[in-house]
Each structure stands twice: as structure tokens, then as C-alpha cells.
Motif scaffolding. Sequence first.
Motif, short mmCIF file in Angstrom:
data_model
loop_
_atom_site.label_atom_id
_atom_site.label_comp_id
_atom_site.label_asym_id
_atom_site.label_seq_id
_atom_site.Cartn_x
_atom_site.Cartn_y
_atom_site.Cartn_z
N ALA A 306 0.82 -1.21 0.00
CA ALA A 306 0.00 0.00 0.00
C ALA A 306 0.86 1.26 0.00
O ALA A 306 0.47 2.29 -0.57
N MET A 307 2.04 1.17 0.61
CA MET A 307 2.94 2.33 0.65
C MET A 307 3.75 2.49 -0.63
O MET A 307 4.41 3.52 -0.82
N HIS A 308 3.71 1.49 -1.50
CA HIS A 308 4.59 1.49 -2.68
C HIS A 308 4.40 2.70 -3.60
O HIS A 308 5.41 3.31 -4.01
N PRO A 309 3.16 3.10 -3.95
CA PRO A 309 3.03 4.24 -4.87
C PRO A 309 3.67 5.51 -4.35
O PRO A 309 4.17 6.32 -5.14
N VAL A 310 3.66 5.70 -3.02
CA VAL A 310 4.21 6.92 -2.44
C VAL A 310 5.72 6.80 -2.24
O VAL A 310 6.51 7.62 -2.71
N LEU A 311 6.15 5.75 -1.52
CA LEU A 311 7.57 5.64 -1.17
C LEU A 311 8.45 5.34 -2.39
O LEU A 311 9.61 5.74 -2.42
N SER A 312 7.91 4.65 -3.39
CA SER A 312 8.72 4.36 -4.58
C SER A 312 8.95 5.61 -5.42
O SER A 312 9.90 5.68 -6.20
N ARG A 313 8.09 6.62 -5.23
CA ARG A 313 8.24 7.86 -5.99
C ARG A 313 9.05 8.90 -5.23
O ARG A 313 9.91 9.55 -5.80
N ARG A 314 8.73 9.10 -3.95
CA ARG A 314 9.40 10.18 -3.22
C ARG A 314 10.40 9.68 -2.19
O ARG A 314 11.14 10.45 -1.59
N GLY A 315 10.43 8.35 -1.96
CA GLY A 315 11.39 7.81 -1.01
C GLY A 315 11.05 8.16 0.42
O GLY A 315 9.92 8.57 0.72
N PRO A 316 12.03 7.96 1.31
CA PRO A 316 13.38 7.49 1.02
C PRO A 316 13.39 6.01 0.63
O PRO A 316 12.83 5.17 1.34
N LEU A 317 14.06 5.69 -0.49
CA LEU A 317 14.06 4.32 -0.99
C LEU A 317 14.77 3.37 -0.03
O LEU A 317 14.40 2.19 0.07
N GLU A 318 15.79 3.86 0.67
CA GLU A 318 16.51 3.00 1.61
C GLU A 318 15.56 2.51 2.70
O GLU A 318 15.57 1.33 3.08
N ARG A 319 14.75 3.43 3.18
CA ARG A 319 13.80 3.06 4.24
C ARG A 319 12.75 2.09 3.71
O ARG A 319 12.40 1.13 4.37
N TYR A 320 12.29 2.35 2.50
CA TYR A 320 11.27 1.47 1.93
C TYR A 320 11.84 0.07 1.68
O TYR A 320 11.15 -0.93 1.89
N LEU A 321 13.09 -0.01 1.25
CA LEU A 321 13.72 -1.32 1.05
C LEU A 321 13.80 -2.11 2.35
O LEU A 321 13.62 -3.33 2.36
N LEU A 322 14.04 -1.42 3.45
CA LEU A 322 14.07 -2.11 4.75
C LEU A 322 12.70 -2.70 5.08
O LEU A 322 12.61 -3.81 5.62
N LEU A 323 11.64 -1.97 4.76
CA LEU A 323 10.29 -2.48 4.99
C LEU A 323 10.04 -3.72 4.13
O LEU A 323 9.51 -4.74 4.61
N LEU A 324 10.41 -3.64 2.86
CA LEU A 324 10.22 -4.77 1.96
C LEU A 324 11.06 -5.97 2.40
O LEU A 324 10.59 -7.12 2.38
N ASP A 325 12.29 -5.69 2.81
CA ASP A 325 13.18 -6.77 3.27
C ASP A 325 12.57 -7.51 4.46
O ASP A 325 12.58 -8.74 4.52
N SER A 326 12.04 -6.75 5.43
CA SER A 326 11.50 -7.38 6.64
C SER A 326 10.29 -8.25 6.32
O SER A 326 10.10 -9.32 6.91
N SER A 327 9.45 -7.80 5.38
CA SER A 327 8.29 -8.61 4.99
C SER A 327 8.72 -9.88 4.27
O SER A 327 8.20 -10.97 4.52
N ILE A 328 9.69 -9.76 3.35
CA ILE A 328 10.15 -10.92 2.59
C ILE A 328 10.92 -11.89 3.48
O ILE A 328 10.83 -13.11 3.33
N ASP A 329 11.67 -11.35 4.45
CA ASP A 329 12.37 -12.23 5.39
C ASP A 329 11.39 -13.10 6.17
O ASP A 329 11.69 -14.25 6.50
N ALA A 330 10.21 -12.54 6.46
CA ALA A 330 9.20 -13.31 7.21
C ALA A 330 8.68 -14.49 6.41
O ALA A 330 8.19 -15.47 6.99
N LEU A 331 8.82 -14.43 5.08
CA LEU A 331 8.35 -15.54 4.23
C LEU A 331 9.15 -16.81 4.49
O LEU A 331 8.66 -17.92 4.24
#
Length: 400
Positions: A306-331
Motif C-alpha cells: 500500500a505504501m509502494h506508490p508513495v515511497l517508490s516515488r518520493r522515497g526514502p528508498l533505503e527506508r522502503y527497502l528495509l520495509l520490503l526486506d523485513s516482509s520478505i524475510d518473514a516468508l
Amino acid sequence: IILDTFEQIAEFAEETVGHWLVVAPSLQFLVTSRQALDLEAEKLVECTPLDLTRKGKGMAEATTLFVDRAKQVAPNISTQARDIEKVVRIARRLDGNPLAIELAAAQMSEFTLDKLLRQLNRRFEILTRKDERSGSPRRQQTLHAAMEWSWELLKPFEQAALAQCSVFRAGFDPEAAEVVIDLSKFEKVPWTVEVLQSLRKKSLLNMREPDEFPGEIRYKLDQTIRDFAREMLRRSGDRTTTRARHANYYLEIGESLRRTVGAEKDIAWKRLDLEMGNLLAVHQRSLANKKMTESLVNQSIGAALAMHPVLSRRGPLERYLLLLDSSIDALARVPVDSEIELEIRIARGQTRRARGILSAAKQDLNRALDLAKSTHDEAAEGRVRTELGAIHMEAGQLKA
């Protein structure tokens, strides 16, 4: 005549102050209260938080108060620019609240500014008066006592509403309040919005009009009040169910807004931006559970997407990558449906590509391609192949 802290008997304002004004109309009253008295002759002067903005060469109101009170216990406190900046950060963390700032300044006999900043997460433990001879009422001796004073003046359903408001982050609108706040266990309770208006009148809830959406209403708790209300929610035993309603509401809203296309897309994404705090809260809480479940992993992925349209455009991308990493790590601990993993892999692949991490982006997108093929999702497969083509082009790997 001066009447202080009148909120404790505000319900009798008409029988007291109102009556006195009738029998002695030349009388004038200065009344301090957390809520209005609702008298015809009343003139309200709202005491807003101290100003945090420096004007001219002098210090801001909140900074001046802190320095003045700190000098009483630590006469040699530094007023150099770098130290004043720390004082500003302390005052901002305390919402410009005069009592909280005074209590924080009283700690300077034992704390440095850096240590005080680090300890503010424990504000209710450390913000107490050191001088027991100060003569201040008990409610002003500690920040916690001040909050308890206001809490005890609330009706039970108001206490429940305030406690449940603590699950919101960065504000909320009336529609969210109606869904998330549950007062059904109380009899003869006003509408939720009426209860919120009552909390607003009692100076426990802020209300503003968002710049992006003029004419709309948005509520927010100051951090100190939110911290206290959060503890009250924990004690009530309603935290789990309230957080579940909060998560379900914002995941549904987030999914709908992120998939909006056409002329309404820009407006939808602005609204998404407004709810970043709530979506981030859903993401963090879902992964904070010691016992991870598929439902919780799905929540974290749903919030991240849900945060992708906003964070992928205005960032910070580093912070968004950490969110994505934590979700994928849970897989790795709890697998989810292929369709859900497919979406989060595409999102991380796109974000890694935007950050220039092309090799890692390819890994995500190749995994997404396998998932798209296995689920026979031709649309997703097309999206992934487009992303992979862009990576090959950027890496100079496309053949003529």
C-alpha cells in the motif's frame, strides 16, 4: 476572581459562575479549565502549546522556558547553537507542553542534553520534580500525575475512546474513527464523532484541516497523551482487538487507493501519503509478534504494498527497502500464497532497480517470473518481463 483548574467541576458552571454573574453582573472571572464552560458570557482564549519556531535573534518560547528552568538547577548550562538545537528537539518531542518542558528542565541537575533526549521514551518515569518543596499540586509533580488527573475526569466511554485513539499514528479522520473505535459495551453512548468532539473540548485531542484536503477533518493526539493512552489501552485488555480493527481498515483503504487508476490516481495517492503513519504502524505491529502467522505476514506485505506508490516515488528508498526486506524475510518462516509473494517480489525488484542494485533486482524479478508462470498470471508475467528488459538495457546487456 480567578478560578483555577475548573474542569473538575465544569458540569456545575451554570449553577456557580453563571449564577454569580446574574446576581453580580459587574464581576469578572478568569477561569482556567481543560474544557469550555459553555456559558453565554464566556470568552474563550485557547492556550496553545509553546511556540517551537525561533523568531529573529531570540530563542523560541519553548526553548526559552527550558533554558530558564534548567539554569535554576544547572546554572552553567550551555547555550551554544548546537546545544540549543538539542533543546529544540527536546521541546518538540514534548509537543511544546509547558509542564512537560519544566519537568524535563528539572532533570538537568543529573542529565546531559544528549542523555535527556535518549531517555524521553521513558518520559513518564523520568519527568518528575526534584524539589519536593516546590509547593506545586500533586498533579503537577510528575507528568504521569498530570495525565492521570485529566484521565480521571473523563467518563468511562471517553476513557475507552481516548485509549483506542492511541492505535492511530499521524492522525485519523472521522470515517476511520467510526470503524476502529468500539464503544458498544457501554450503554447510551453518543456517536463516536461526538465523543471525539468532547475529548477535543477537553484539550485531549487535536483537530486540524489537512492542507491536501481542505474542508476535511483530521484528529491527532499529542505524543505525550498518546503514550499515556496507549498504556491505558494495554491495561484495558482491548489492545489486540483494537489493533486488529485498525489494521483491517487501513489495509482495505490502502489496497483500494494504490490500485486507483485514471484521473483519480493523483488524489488517491495524496490520500495514501496522508495515511503513511497508519500503514507503517500496521506493518511494524504485524512483524513485532513473537508468534508469526500467515495472517500477520499477509498484513505486513499488504501494508508495504500500500505504501509502494508513495515511497517508490518520493522515497526514502533505503527506508522502503528495509520495509520490503523485513516482509520478505518473514516468508522464510511462514510461506504465503504465491499471488501475494509475487506482488512483494515485484515491488522489491522495482525498488532495487531504482536504487541501482541491478543484480539483486534481477533475483527478485526472476523469482516473480517463476511465480507468475506457476499461477498462470499473464498480466503479472508481462510486468515482470518489462522490468527485466529495463534492467538488461540499463546494464547494457541487450543484444541488437
